[in-house]
Design a protein around this motif. Structure first.
Motif, short mmCIF file in Angstrom:
data_model
loop_
_atom_site.label_atom_id
_atom_site.label_comp_id
_atom_site.label_asym_id
_atom_site.label_seq_id
_atom_site.Cartn_x
_atom_site.Cartn_y
_atom_site.Cartn_z
N THR A 62 43.06 26.46 -16.26
CA THR A 62 44.02 25.41 -15.93
C THR A 62 43.43 24.54 -14.84
O THR A 62 42.59 24.98 -14.05
N LEU A 63 43.88 23.31 -14.79
CA LEU A 63 43.39 22.38 -13.79
C LEU A 63 44.54 21.53 -13.28
O LEU A 63 45.31 20.96 -14.07
N ASP A 64 44.69 21.45 -11.97
CA ASP A 64 45.63 20.55 -11.31
C ASP A 64 44.79 19.62 -10.45
O ASP A 64 44.40 19.98 -9.34
N ALA A 65 44.51 18.44 -10.98
CA ALA A 65 43.65 17.50 -10.27
C ALA A 65 44.31 16.93 -9.02
O ALA A 65 43.62 16.47 -8.11
N ASP A 66 45.63 16.98 -8.97
CA ASP A 66 46.33 16.46 -7.79
C ASP A 66 46.13 17.38 -6.59
O ASP A 66 45.88 16.92 -5.47
N THR A 67 46.28 18.68 -6.83
CA THR A 67 46.11 19.65 -5.74
C THR A 67 44.68 20.16 -5.66
O THR A 67 44.34 20.93 -4.75
N LYS A 68 43.83 19.75 -6.60
CA LYS A 68 42.43 20.16 -6.63
C LYS A 68 42.31 21.68 -6.72
O LYS A 68 41.59 22.32 -5.92
N GLN A 69 43.03 22.22 -7.69
CA GLN A 69 43.00 23.65 -7.92
C GLN A 69 42.79 23.94 -9.39
O GLN A 69 43.28 23.21 -10.26
N SER A 70 42.07 25.03 -9.65
CA SER A 70 41.88 25.48 -11.03
C SER A 70 42.01 26.99 -11.04
O SER A 70 41.78 27.66 -10.03
N GLU A 99 42.75 16.78 -18.40
CA GLU A 99 43.09 18.00 -19.12
C GLU A 99 43.73 19.01 -18.17
O GLU A 99 43.19 19.29 -17.11
N ASN A 100 44.86 19.57 -18.57
CA ASN A 100 45.57 20.53 -17.74
C ASN A 100 45.20 21.97 -18.07
O ASN A 100 45.25 22.85 -17.21
N THR A 101 44.85 22.21 -19.33
CA THR A 101 44.53 23.56 -19.74
C THR A 101 43.55 23.53 -20.90
O THR A 101 43.56 22.60 -21.71
N LYS A 102 42.72 24.57 -20.93
CA LYS A 102 41.77 24.69 -22.04
C LYS A 102 41.49 26.17 -22.26
O LYS A 102 41.29 26.92 -21.29
N SER A 103 41.48 26.57 -23.52
CA SER A 103 41.30 27.98 -23.84
C SER A 103 40.01 28.22 -24.60
O SER A 103 39.53 27.36 -25.34
N ASN A 133 39.44 26.45 -5.68
CA ASN A 133 39.91 25.26 -4.96
C ASN A 133 38.70 24.41 -4.62
O ASN A 133 37.65 24.94 -4.24
N TYR A 134 38.84 23.11 -4.73
CA TYR A 134 37.69 22.25 -4.47
C TYR A 134 38.10 21.03 -3.65
O TYR A 134 39.26 20.62 -3.63
N ILE A 194 32.00 31.88 -12.27
CA ILE A 194 31.62 30.82 -11.34
C ILE A 194 32.33 29.52 -11.71
O ILE A 194 32.32 29.10 -12.87
N CYS A 195 32.93 28.91 -10.70
CA CYS A 195 33.58 27.61 -10.85
C CYS A 195 32.60 26.53 -10.39
O CYS A 195 31.96 26.67 -9.34
N VAL A 196 32.48 25.47 -11.16
CA VAL A 196 31.52 24.41 -10.86
C VAL A 196 32.22 23.06 -11.01
O VAL A 196 32.89 22.82 -12.01
N VAL A 197 32.06 22.20 -10.04
CA VAL A 197 32.70 20.88 -10.09
C VAL A 197 31.63 19.80 -10.09
O VAL A 197 30.69 19.84 -9.29
N SER A 198 31.79 18.84 -11.00
CA SER A 198 30.88 17.71 -11.08
C SER A 198 31.47 16.54 -10.32
O SER A 198 32.62 16.16 -10.55
N GLU A 199 30.69 15.96 -9.44
CA GLU A 199 31.20 14.85 -8.63
C GLU A 199 30.70 13.50 -9.12
O GLU A 199 30.93 12.50 -8.49
N ASN A 200 30.01 13.50 -10.24
CA ASN A 200 29.46 12.23 -10.69
C ASN A 200 29.45 12.22 -12.22
O ASN A 200 28.74 13.00 -12.83
N ALA A 201 30.23 11.34 -12.81
CA ALA A 201 30.34 11.29 -14.26
C ALA A 201 28.97 11.02 -14.88
O ALA A 201 28.22 10.18 -14.41
N GLY A 202 28.68 11.77 -15.91
CA GLY A 202 27.48 11.51 -16.69
C GLY A 202 26.20 11.97 -16.04
O GLY A 202 25.12 11.51 -16.38
N ASN A 203 26.27 12.90 -15.10
CA ASN A 203 25.05 13.31 -14.43
C ASN A 203 25.17 14.73 -13.93
O ASN A 203 25.91 15.00 -13.00
#
Lengths: 114, 115
Positions: free
Chosen positions: A65-73, A54-58, A24-25, A89-98
């Motif tokens: 899976t990713l639910d950007a509305d609820t901010k859960q993966s 993207e909702n899912t990636k294998s 969760n993020y 480890i889950c990692v979230v990027s808060e800035n596109a391209g960086n």
């Protein structure tokens, strides 16, 4: 404050079983979400990278899976193997391209027992 | 094979000594990074470089220094000014920054212990 929280902190499963790890993020703005696998004493290895559209990636037996509305993966591991024992480890990027703005979770420690 | 090589894997240092950790990549990546990993904490960014001869401080740069004289190399010096240097240090690289930034590729890490 931007945060990434993972659960459970640790998990033990039997070989061949499936499992699901949660992330969760509260990071905003959101660019992408990544899952890494880190074996003990080694560097992390990328499993998946997902953007908000993207909702899912294998990747083999790993499905994120990713639910950007609820901010859960979630990261689902199918038919676990002994070699899956690692920290995830889950990692979230808060800035596109960086890669400068990566918020790292503390990881879920998975042990797969025979 | 392409990849990132860190050395040494294990290093012991006495208090007051500087130590330099090596990081070399042959992936032709423009960007390189140094992270520190401590038990119970997420990875923390020390320094990063997006191009040769340029580098920027990360979140915990105090007590550390870097150089980027070659595209392939990004050494990290842990100085005596770093108060808690005992940690697992990870070097990473990625393609040049863009809208969808490339994934990070990590080395195997260097474990530094201050005696």
């Amino acid at each position: 404050k931007n945060q990434v929280e993972q659960s459970p902190q640790s998990l033990i499963i039997l070989e061949g079983k499936n499992c699901t790890l949660q992330c969760n993020y509260t990071v905003s703005p959101f660019s992408n979400l990544r899952w890494y696998k880190q074996d003990t004493g080694r560097g992390p290895v990328s499993l998946t990278i997902m953007t908000f559209s993207e909702n899912t990636k294998s990747n083999g037996r790993y499905t994120a899976t990713l639910d950007a509305d609820t901010k859960q993966s979630s990261l689902h591991i199918t038919a676990s193997q002994l070699s899956d024992s690692a920290s995830y480890i889950c990692v979230v990027s808060e800035n596109a391209g960086n890669n400068r703005k990566l918020i790292w979770g503390l990881g879920t420690s998975l042990a797969v027992n025979p | 094979d392409g990849g990132i090589t860190q050395s040494p894997k294990y290093l012991f240092r006495k208090e007051g000594q500087n130590v330099t950790l090596s990081c070399e990549q042959n992936l032709n990546h423009d960007a390189m990074y140094w992270y520190r990993q401590d038990p119970g904490q997420g990875l923390r960014l020390i320094y990063y470089s997006q191009i040769v001869n340029d580098f920027q401080k990360g979140d915990i740069a105090e007590g550390y220094s870097v150089s980027r004289e070659k595209k392939e190399s990004f050494p990290l010096t842990v100085t005596s000014a770093q108060k808690n240097p005992t940690a697992f240090y990870l070097c990473a690289s990625s393609r040049a920054s863009g809208r969808n930034t490339g994934e990070l590729f990590f080395g195997e890490g260097s474990r530094l212990t201050v005696l």
